[in-house]
Motif scaffolding. Structure first.
Motif, PDB file in Angstrom:
ATOM      1  N   LEU A  47      39.575  40.765  28.942  1.00 50.62           N
ATOM      2  CA  LEU A  47      40.137  39.782  28.016  1.00 50.62           C
ATOM      3  C   LEU A  47      41.222  40.384  27.120  1.00 50.62           C
ATOM      4  O   LEU A  47      41.744  39.700  26.238  1.00 50.62           O
ATOM      5  N   SER A  48      41.542  41.675  27.358  1.00 48.08           N
ATOM      6  CA  SER A  48      42.689  42.285  26.674  1.00 48.08           C
ATOM      7  C   SER A  48      43.956  41.472  26.902  1.00 48.08           C
ATOM      8  O   SER A  48      44.920  41.559  26.126  1.00 48.08           O
ATOM      9  N   LEU A  49      43.945  40.671  27.980  1.00 51.11           N
ATOM     10  CA  LEU A  49      45.085  39.815  28.274  1.00 51.11           C
ATOM     11  C   LEU A  49      45.448  38.941  27.073  1.00 51.11           C
ATOM     12  O   LEU A  49      46.627  38.710  26.786  1.00 51.11           O
ATOM     13  N   LEU A  50      44.421  38.475  26.350  1.00 54.54           N
ATOM     14  CA  LEU A  50      44.670  37.635  25.177  1.00 54.54           C
ATOM     15  C   LEU A  50      45.419  38.400  24.086  1.00 54.54           C
ATOM     16  O   LEU A  50      46.228  37.828  23.364  1.00 54.54           O
ATOM     17  N   GLY A  51      45.124  39.701  23.969  1.00 53.21           N
ATOM     18  CA  GLY A  51      45.822  40.508  22.983  1.00 53.21           C
ATOM     19  C   GLY A  51      47.303  40.597  23.282  1.00 53.21           C
ATOM     20  O   GLY A  51      48.148  40.498  22.387  1.00 53.21           O
ATOM     21  N   GLY A  52      47.645  40.776  24.566  1.00 54.76           N
ATOM     22  CA  GLY A  52      49.049  40.855  24.940  1.00 54.76           C
ATOM     23  C   GLY A  52      49.789  39.539  24.764  1.00 54.76           C
ATOM     24  O   GLY A  52      51.004  39.527  24.538  1.00 54.76           O
ATOM     25  N   LEU A  53      49.060  38.423  24.867  1.00 54.04           N
ATOM     26  CA  LEU A  53      49.669  37.096  24.718  1.00 54.04           C
ATOM     27  C   LEU A  53      49.621  36.584  23.280  1.00 54.04           C
ATOM     28  O   LEU A  53      50.024  35.454  23.017  1.00 54.04           O
ATOM     29  N   ALA A  54      49.094  37.392  22.363  1.00 54.10           N
ATOM     30  CA  ALA A  54      48.862  36.941  20.983  1.00 54.10           C
ATOM     31  C   ALA A  54      50.159  36.471  20.328  1.00 54.10           C
ATOM     32  O   ALA A  54      51.211  37.089  20.484  1.00 54.10           O
ATOM     33  N   TRP A  55      50.057  35.361  19.598  1.00 55.52           N
ATOM     34  CA  TRP A  55      51.194  34.808  18.882  1.00 55.52           C
ATOM     35  C   TRP A  55      51.000  34.846  17.364  1.00 55.52           C
ATOM     36  O   TRP A  55      51.875  34.431  16.618  1.00 55.52           O
ATOM     37  N   SER A  56      49.840  35.345  16.928  1.00 49.52           N
ATOM     38  CA  SER A  56      49.583  35.417  15.491  1.00 49.52           C
ATOM     39  C   SER A  56      48.619  36.566  15.216  1.00 49.52           C
ATOM     40  O   SER A  56      47.917  37.026  16.138  1.00 49.52           O
ATOM     41  N   PRO A  57      48.553  37.057  13.987  1.00 46.97           N
ATOM     42  CA  PRO A  57      47.609  38.133  13.665  1.00 46.97           C
ATOM     43  C   PRO A  57      46.171  37.786  13.990  1.00 46.97           C
ATOM     44  O   PRO A  57      45.413  38.627  14.484  1.00 46.97           O
ATOM     45  N   GLY A  58      45.763  36.532  13.745  1.00 43.94           N
ATOM     46  CA  GLY A  58      44.384  36.145  14.001  1.00 43.94           C
ATOM     47  C   GLY A  58      43.983  36.276  15.459  1.00 43.94           C
ATOM     48  O   GLY A  58      42.870  36.698  15.777  1.00 43.94           O
ATOM     49  N   VAL A  59      44.900  35.934  16.369  1.00 46.90           N
ATOM     50  CA  VAL A  59      44.590  35.999  17.807  1.00 46.90           C
ATOM     51  C   VAL A  59      44.403  37.438  18.254  1.00 46.90           C
ATOM     52  O   VAL A  59      43.460  37.766  18.985  1.00 46.90           O
ATOM     53  N   ILE A  60      45.266  38.327  17.806  1.00 48.53           N
ATOM     54  CA  ILE A  60      45.153  39.709  18.249  1.00 48.53           C
ATOM     55  C   ILE A  60      43.930  40.389  17.637  1.00 48.53           C
ATOM     56  O   ILE A  60      43.273  41.218  18.287  1.00 48.53           O
ATOM     57  N   ILE A  61      43.579  40.012  16.418  1.00 44.36           N
ATOM     58  CA  ILE A  61      42.367  40.559  15.810  1.00 44.36           C
ATOM     59  C   ILE A  61      41.133  40.061  16.566  1.00 44.36           C
ATOM     60  O   ILE A  61      40.195  40.824  16.818  1.00 44.36           O
ATOM     61  N   ALA A  62      41.136  38.779  16.970  1.00 47.46           N
ATOM     62  CA  ALA A  62      40.025  38.247  17.754  1.00 47.46           C
ATOM     63  C   ALA A  62      39.906  38.965  19.095  1.00 47.46           C
ATOM     64  O   ALA A  62      38.803  39.279  19.553  1.00 47.46           O
ATOM     65  N   ALA A  63      41.050  39.235  19.731  1.00 48.27           N
ATOM     66  CA  ALA A  63      41.032  39.951  21.006  1.00 48.27           C
ATOM     67  C   ALA A  63      40.468  41.352  20.837  1.00 48.27           C
ATOM     68  O   ALA A  63      39.688  41.830  21.664  1.00 48.27           O
ATOM     69  N   ARG A  64      40.823  42.014  19.755  1.00 47.78           N
ATOM     70  CA  ARG A  64      40.300  43.357  19.497  1.00 47.78           C
ATOM     71  C   ARG A  64      38.803  43.317  19.201  1.00 47.78           C
ATOM     72  O   ARG A  64      38.059  44.229  19.564  1.00 47.78           O
TER      73      ARG A  64
END
Length: 367
Positions: A102-119
């Motif tokens: 699901l690291s894929l979501l981190g690469g597609l992140a469009w906001s800080p919240g999305v990348i933090i959720a992916a992490r």
């Protein structure tokens, strides 16, 4: 001597060779999984400044790209260990790798919240993958020299992840941008999942009935997560801020409830008698101190090198080569020194060398 006697060794040798080859492939996969854990933790360090500027992080919130992984790994680690015991080590191993995908979501992140959720999801993956990998080593490799060698290879792979994470993070960020540091984990997890079905033996049938201790799992996960949140965010929010005080009180409440549950449970998630083991308590204390000191250095070094000294992402990755190679070398030497001398002497010596190196680093930071 009969022809049957003469042929016996020829029948046994291929079987032993085949078993040895499969064991070697299994160890390689388990070491690869440990490398993924270390790589996923370290690959983002070099990319942090670009992630911050690309997604609009503030200076106070950027550290959550790292902290989200740490908080959820620490919070779910005991839960992951019990899951490996009850659900099966191979099943949990593969499930954890899917979470890494699901690291894929981190690469597609469009906001800080999305990348933090992916992490955070990656952190939960680490909390499941780490105990599953370690328990597989304990099950598949005999206690003694064989298991010691397997653990040395496994630990060396984790140390190699520090080096590869720094280099890969610098190269990928410079060449393709920060999203690439997340996409690479998708490929690595996919390779490991395919190999796990082919290499790792099926989980054995369990004849003893055990429970998941769900109340204990939920309370310790909540307590540990809130405690780590308090320690991570305390310096930024202020130790007397309402958020930190509430988090600390809730952490204490959940951990006290967890202790009561474990004391009364017939099949506790963490038997309290373990704390009577002085070696275990000492090991946990040393691990806590190490993680809280040396473990925090990569984040501060990244900020120092790129923000203060003006290094590029690739230059920062190359700068991490020296400590990473030292860690990889120390991992291999540590196994030999612990066998030749004692675990205590090796730990004390390693801590003293680390403290001296950190002191020298202070001189270089102001140069």
């Amino acid at each position: 001597m009969s022809s049957l006697d003469q042929g016996a060794p020829l029948d046994v040798a291929p079987t032993q060779a085949g078993a040895g080859s499969r064991r070697g492939a299994t160890l390689a996969l388990l070491a690869f999984a440990q490398l993924i854990i270390a790589l996923d933790l370290n690959i983002v360090f070099v990319a942090l400044p670009e992630i911050g500027s690309g997604l609009g992080f503030s200076g106070q919130t950027l550290q959550w790209v790292v902290s989200a992984y740490t908080v959820f790994t620490g919070g779910f680690l005991l839960f992951g260990g019990r899951a490996a015991d009850l659900v099966g080590q191979r099943r949990v191993f593969i499930f954890a790798l899917w979470l890494y995908a699901l690291s894929l979501l981190g690469g597609l992140a469009w906001s800080p919240g999305v990348i933090i959720a992916a992490r955070a999801v990656q952190g939960i993956g680490a909390a499941f993958l780490f105990p599953a990998t370690l328990s597989l080593i304990n099950r598949l490799f005999a206690e003694g020299p064989e298991r010691n060698r397997a653990l040395a290879v496994w630990g060396g792979a984790g140390a190699s992840g520090l080096t590869l994470g720094s280099l890969a993070g610098g190269f990928l960020t410079s060449a393709f941008g920060w999203p690439a540091v997340f996409y690479v984990n998708v490929a690595l997890a996919g390779i490991a999942i395919a190999a796990a079905f082919a290499i790792i033996p099926r989980d054995p049938k369990r004849h003893t009935r055990r429970n998941f201790d769900l109340p204990g799992a939920l309370t310790v996960t909540a307590g540990a997560t809130l405690l780590v949140f308090t320690l991570v965010q305390g310096p930024d929010y202020g130790w007397t801020s309402p958020t930190i005080l509430a988090s600390a009180l809730l952490a204490a409440f959940f951990l006290i409830v967890f202790t009561v549950i474990e004391a009364r449970s017939a099949d506790p998630l963490m038997p309290l008698r373990l704390f009577r083991n002085r070696s275990l308590v000492a090991g946990m204390t040393i691990t806590f101190l190490y993680t809280g000191t040396f473990g925090a250095l990569p984040y501060f070094l990244t900020v120092l090198l790129q923000t203060v000294h003006g290094f590029t992402a690739l230059e920062t990755g190359l700068a991490f080569l020296v400590p990473s190679i030292a860690i990889a070398t120390g991992t291999q030497l540590g196994e030999r020194l612990a066998t030749r001398f004692s675990t205590r002497s090796t730990l004390v010596g390693g801590m003293m060398i680390g403290a001296a190196g950190t002191g020298l680093m202070v001189l270089g930071a102001s140069a």
